[in-house]
Design a protein around this motif. Sequence first.
Motif, PDB file in Angstrom:
ATOM      1  N   GLN A   1      18.744  15.466  89.757  1.00 26.04           N
ATOM      2  CA  GLN A   1      18.107  16.558  89.019  1.00 26.04           C
ATOM      3  C   GLN A   1      19.014  17.063  87.907  1.00 26.04           C
ATOM      4  O   GLN A   1      18.557  17.437  86.816  1.00 26.04           O
ATOM      5  N   ASP A   2      20.323  17.074  88.162  1.00 24.60           N
ATOM      6  CA  ASP A   2      21.272  17.529  87.146  1.00 24.60           C
ATOM      7  C   ASP A   2      21.260  16.645  85.899  1.00 24.60           C
ATOM      8  O   ASP A   2      21.665  17.088  84.820  1.00 24.60           O
ATOM      9  N   ALA A   3      20.814  15.404  86.043  1.00 27.05           N
ATOM     10  CA  ALA A   3      20.735  14.521  84.881  1.00 27.05           C
ATOM     11  C   ALA A   3      19.816  15.095  83.812  1.00 27.05           C
ATOM     12  O   ALA A   3      20.004  14.874  82.615  1.00 27.05           O
ATOM     13  N   PHE A   4      18.803  15.863  84.250  1.00 31.20           N
ATOM     14  CA  PHE A   4      17.857  16.446  83.298  1.00 31.20           C
ATOM     15  C   PHE A   4      18.495  17.536  82.444  1.00 31.20           C
ATOM     16  O   PHE A   4      17.946  17.927  81.420  1.00 31.20           O
ATOM     17  N   SER A   5      19.651  18.044  82.869  1.00 27.31           N
ATOM     18  CA  SER A   5      20.308  19.114  82.126  1.00 27.31           C
ATOM     19  C   SER A   5      20.870  18.639  80.792  1.00 27.31           C
ATOM     20  O   SER A   5      21.259  19.455  79.955  1.00 27.31           O
ATOM     21  N   TYR A   6      20.897  17.325  80.572  1.00 24.93           N
ATOM     22  CA  TYR A   6      21.369  16.812  79.282  1.00 24.93           C
ATOM     23  C   TYR A   6      20.372  17.082  78.161  1.00 24.93           C
ATOM     24  O   TYR A   6      20.712  16.968  76.981  1.00 24.93           O
ATOM     25  N   ALA A   7      19.146  17.416  78.502  1.00 26.59           N
ATOM     26  CA  ALA A   7      18.138  17.753  77.501  1.00 26.59           C
ATOM     27  C   ALA A   7      17.938  19.266  77.483  1.00 26.59           C
ATOM     28  O   ALA A   7      18.308  19.976  78.419  1.00 26.59           O
ATOM     29  N   LYS A   8      17.335  19.764  76.407  1.00 24.58           N
ATOM     30  CA  LYS A   8      17.087  21.197  76.285  1.00 24.58           C
ATOM     31  C   LYS A   8      15.981  21.664  77.224  1.00 24.58           C
ATOM     32  O   LYS A   8      15.929  22.825  77.606  1.00 24.58           O
ATOM     33  N   TYR A   9      15.080  20.765  77.575  1.00 25.20           N
ATOM     34  CA  TYR A   9      13.839  21.133  78.242  1.00 25.20           C
ATOM     35  C   TYR A   9      13.592  20.160  79.387  1.00 25.20           C
ATOM     36  O   TYR A   9      13.511  18.946  79.177  1.00 25.20           O
ATOM     37  N   GLY A  10      13.510  20.685  80.610  1.00 27.43           N
ATOM     38  CA  GLY A  10      13.381  19.820  81.767  1.00 27.43           C
ATOM     39  C   GLY A  10      12.137  18.951  81.759  1.00 27.43           C
ATOM     40  O   GLY A  10      12.164  17.815  82.232  1.00 27.43           O
ATOM     41  N   ILE A  11      11.040  19.461  81.208  1.00 28.89           N
ATOM     42  CA  ILE A  11       9.804  18.686  81.165  1.00 28.89           C
ATOM     43  C   ILE A  11       9.967  17.487  80.243  1.00 28.89           C
ATOM     44  O   ILE A  11       9.518  16.370  80.550  1.00 28.89           O
ATOM     45  N   ALA A  12      10.643  17.710  79.113  1.00 25.92           N
ATOM     46  CA  ALA A  12      10.913  16.597  78.192  1.00 25.92           C
ATOM     47  C   ALA A  12      11.869  15.595  78.818  1.00 25.92           C
ATOM     48  O   ALA A  12      11.723  14.378  78.640  1.00 25.92           O
ATOM     49  N   ALA A  13      12.847  16.092  79.573  1.00 22.76           N
ATOM     50  CA  ALA A  13      13.805  15.201  80.236  1.00 22.76           C
ATOM     51  C   ALA A  13      13.103  14.316  81.253  1.00 22.76           C
ATOM     52  O   ALA A  13      13.391  13.117  81.360  1.00 22.76           O
ATOM     53  N   CYS A  14      12.170  14.908  81.994  1.00 21.43           N
ATOM     54  CA  CYS A  14      11.439  14.132  82.995  1.00 21.43           C
ATOM     55  C   CYS A  14      10.611  13.038  82.328  1.00 21.43           C
ATOM     56  O   CYS A  14      10.568  11.899  82.796  1.00 21.43           O
ATOM     57  N   LYS A  15       9.980  13.376  81.219  1.00 20.14           N
ATOM     58  CA  LYS A  15       9.165  12.392  80.519  1.00 20.14           C
ATOM     59  C   LYS A  15      10.042  11.266  79.966  1.00 20.14           C
ATOM     60  O   LYS A  15       9.669  10.090  80.015  1.00 20.14           O
ATOM     61  N   ALA A  16      11.213  11.622  79.465  1.00 19.58           N
ATOM     62  CA  ALA A  16      12.143  10.604  78.964  1.00 19.58           C
ATOM     63  C   ALA A  16      12.595   9.689  80.095  1.00 19.58           C
ATOM     64  O   ALA A  16      12.705   8.469  79.921  1.00 19.58           O
ATOM     65  N   ALA A  17      12.857  10.277  81.270  1.00 21.11           N
ATOM     66  CA  ALA A  17      13.278   9.469  82.418  1.00 21.11           C
ATOM     67  C   ALA A  17      12.165   8.520  82.844  1.00 21.11           C
ATOM     68  O   ALA A  17      12.423   7.357  83.182  1.00 21.11           O
ATOM     69  N   CYS A  18      10.915   8.987  82.818  1.00 19.33           N
ATOM     70  CA  CYS A  18       9.786   8.109  83.140  1.00 19.33           C
ATOM     71  C   CYS A  18       9.649   7.000  82.103  1.00 19.33           C
ATOM     72  O   CYS A  18       9.292   5.866  82.431  1.00 19.33           O
ATOM     73  N   SER A  19       9.953   7.329  80.850  1.00 19.00           N
ATOM     74  CA  SER A  19       9.878   6.300  79.800  1.00 19.00           C
ATOM     75  C   SER A  19      10.936   5.226  80.019  1.00 19.00           C
ATOM     76  O   SER A  19      10.717   4.053  79.709  1.00 19.00           O
ATOM     77  N   LEU A  20      12.086   5.618  80.569  1.00 19.92           N
ATOM     78  CA  LEU A  20      13.129   4.638  80.867  1.00 19.92           C
ATOM     79  C   LEU A  20      12.668   3.638  81.923  1.00 19.92           C
ATOM     80  O   LEU A  20      13.123   2.497  81.953  1.00 19.92           O
TER      81      LEU A  20
END
Length: 303
Positions: free
Chosen positions: A245-264
Amino acid sequence: MKQKIYGVVPPISTPIDEYERVDEKALRKLIDYCIEKGLHGIFVCGTNGECLGLTQQERNRAIRITLDHVAGRVPVLAGCMDTSTTRVIDNVKAFEQMGGLTAVVTPEFYSRHSTPDETIRHIEKIARYTEADIFVYNIPPFTGNTISAQAVFKMAEFDHVVGYKDTSGQFGEFLRCLNHFKGTDFMLFQGMTQLAGVSLLMGADGFIPNIGPVVPEICLKVYDYAKAGDIEKLKVYSALLLEAQDAFSYAKYGIAACKAACSLLGFMDQRMCEPSEQVTAEQKEKIRQALAVVDKKRCNLEW
């Protein structure tokens, strides 16, 4: 109660194209992956699904596609929250007409004038004028309103109100709910991933992690070990889940981080509904590297 819901229920991201229309192929692919990995349900058009960023037409389309593609394999929850009681009732009725069973509803928002009595009346009227099961959703950062345990006790008396998702982070209030509803059919879900393990140990029915599709194996281990009462293994996997979950802290917005992770993982484009910013290439690489470390640790644990 139309369906019993338990376990790990991810609030899935909503894939969209360049015109902010639902990417049906990507959504169906994501749903299949979640179910094949063993996750226990799907929550569509929640906060993580950008429910209020989508147009009403596309929001309904995302829900309709999800119900069609899940086809009863697991329970489906759908976000029907909105800015007034009447609008929510319309959303829930549309969901019912699609064949949906469990609607998720927050306090009304935007006006920011709600009192506890207004929120209770809001839920009471929705329950009175609809037939779907209702999950009450407490998410103060997005609604400006905090639902107390006492208010949940009152809402649970209304017909069709069958469960509660708490994303307030106020564990003491959630614990009061766990104690109050112990031995009943009323369903309690933790919305804060970092509180998942302890909530399950204390009797929660499940948790709703936005990171569920990204690290499904870890989420399931947390659920399984908590329900088995294996504290030592739960500690290990809870720590690993928090690191993910802490990996999402690299982005400004957790929802955007989750979407980026799904794109990976190849499920979707990382684009967001405007005006939300998607993650940068640099942020995405940091997320990728952090998740790779977590996955390596997970694999080492399982050998």
